[in-house]
Design a protein around this motif. Structure first.
Motif, PDB file in Angstrom:
ATOM      1  N   UNK A  41      44.525  48.217  55.009  1.00 18.57           N
ATOM      2  CA  UNK A  41      44.636  46.928  55.896  1.00 18.57           C
ATOM      3  C   UNK A  41      44.675  45.956  54.327  1.00 18.57           C
ATOM      4  N   UNK A  42      43.643  46.110  53.141  1.00 18.51           N
ATOM      5  CA  UNK A  42      43.226  45.311  52.473  1.00 18.51           C
ATOM      6  C   UNK A  42      44.621  45.747  51.105  1.00 18.51           C
ATOM      7  N   UNK A  43      45.133  46.918  51.397  1.00 22.98           N
ATOM      8  CA  UNK A  43      45.945  47.483  50.476  1.00 22.98           C
ATOM      9  C   UNK A  43      47.499  47.129  50.897  1.00 22.98           C
ATOM     10  N   UNK A  44      47.983  46.982  52.276  1.00 27.02           N
ATOM     11  CA  UNK A  44      48.676  46.493  52.699  1.00 27.02           C
ATOM     12  C   UNK A  44      49.099  44.593  53.071  1.00 27.02           C
ATOM     13  N   UNK A  45      47.699  44.191  52.552  1.00 26.78           N
ATOM     14  CA  UNK A  45      48.101  43.042  52.343  1.00 26.78           C
ATOM     15  C   UNK A  45      48.170  42.796  51.428  1.00 26.78           C
ATOM     16  N   UNK A  46      47.420  43.088  50.402  1.00 27.67           N
ATOM     17  CA  UNK A  46      48.060  42.718  48.957  1.00 27.67           C
ATOM     18  C   UNK A  46      49.045  43.286  48.324  1.00 27.67           C
ATOM     19  N   UNK A  47      49.560  44.138  48.519  1.00 28.89           N
ATOM     20  CA  UNK A  47      51.483  44.117  49.149  1.00 28.89           C
ATOM     21  C   UNK A  47      52.614  43.310  49.597  1.00 28.89           C
TER      22      UNK A  47
END
Length: 180
Positions: A162-168
């Protein structure tokens, strides 16, 4: 395994720093102060927290405004020291001070009659939060990232990474990976 990072918005984009929350933070107020220290002026700072495969949380601090919080699974977070910081009375929809049990409702005669808590209530009670107060599923402000490109629907659909997708979505994946 936990991961926590601060993403501070600057004129040049996002800057990331990792943080050992448990060493520095005991309350949401402490977390907000830590985030404000990372901000240039009154810019937006996001605190991203995840417990692998269990839950994630986003705390948004805009200047001196109250923090806005989203937690993907309150019941899972209630069993976590990081989660305890985020799961405030207000977020859970209860009045401050409601943690004290009603003494009239307690069985204080030494017998074990009346003990019919289920496993979820027991786990939540051990975490210091009554089971009926901590819902399974998301709590908080699901629109916390709307103006930054992550809609409520997208936020609620996130799970693994989730955090990777948010950062993207924020255009901050490279800076987040540098602190991961």
């Amino acid at each position: 395994m936990y991961f926590a990072a601060l993403l501070a918005r600057t004129e040049d984009g996002w800057e990331a720093s990792d943080t050992e929350l448990l060493d520095n933070v005991e309350t949401l107020s402490d977390l907000a102060d830590l985030a404000r220290e990372a901000a240039a002026e009154d810019d937006t700072v996001l605190v991203l927290i995840e417990q692998e495969d269990a839950w994630f949380g986003v705390v948004r601090i805009d200047g001196e405004e109250d923090p806005r919080i989203y937690v993907s699974d309150a019941a899972a977070a209630a069993r976590s020291s990081y989660g305890e910081i985020l799961l405030t009375d207000e977020l859970l929809g209860k009045e401050p001070g409601d943690d004290d049990p009603d003494l009239d409702a307690l069985d204080l005669d030494g017998t074990e009659d009346g003990e019919d808590e289920d496993d979820d209530d027991t786990a939540a009670a051990e975490a210091g939060v009554p089971g009926e107060i901590v819902p399974h599923g998301p709590v908080g402000d699901p629109q916390v990232l709307d103006d930054l490109g992550v809609s409520e629907k997208e936020l609620k659909a996130l799970s693994e990474d989730a955090l990777t997708e948010i950062a993207e979505s924020l255009g901050a994946s490279e800076v987040l990976e540098t602190v991961r």
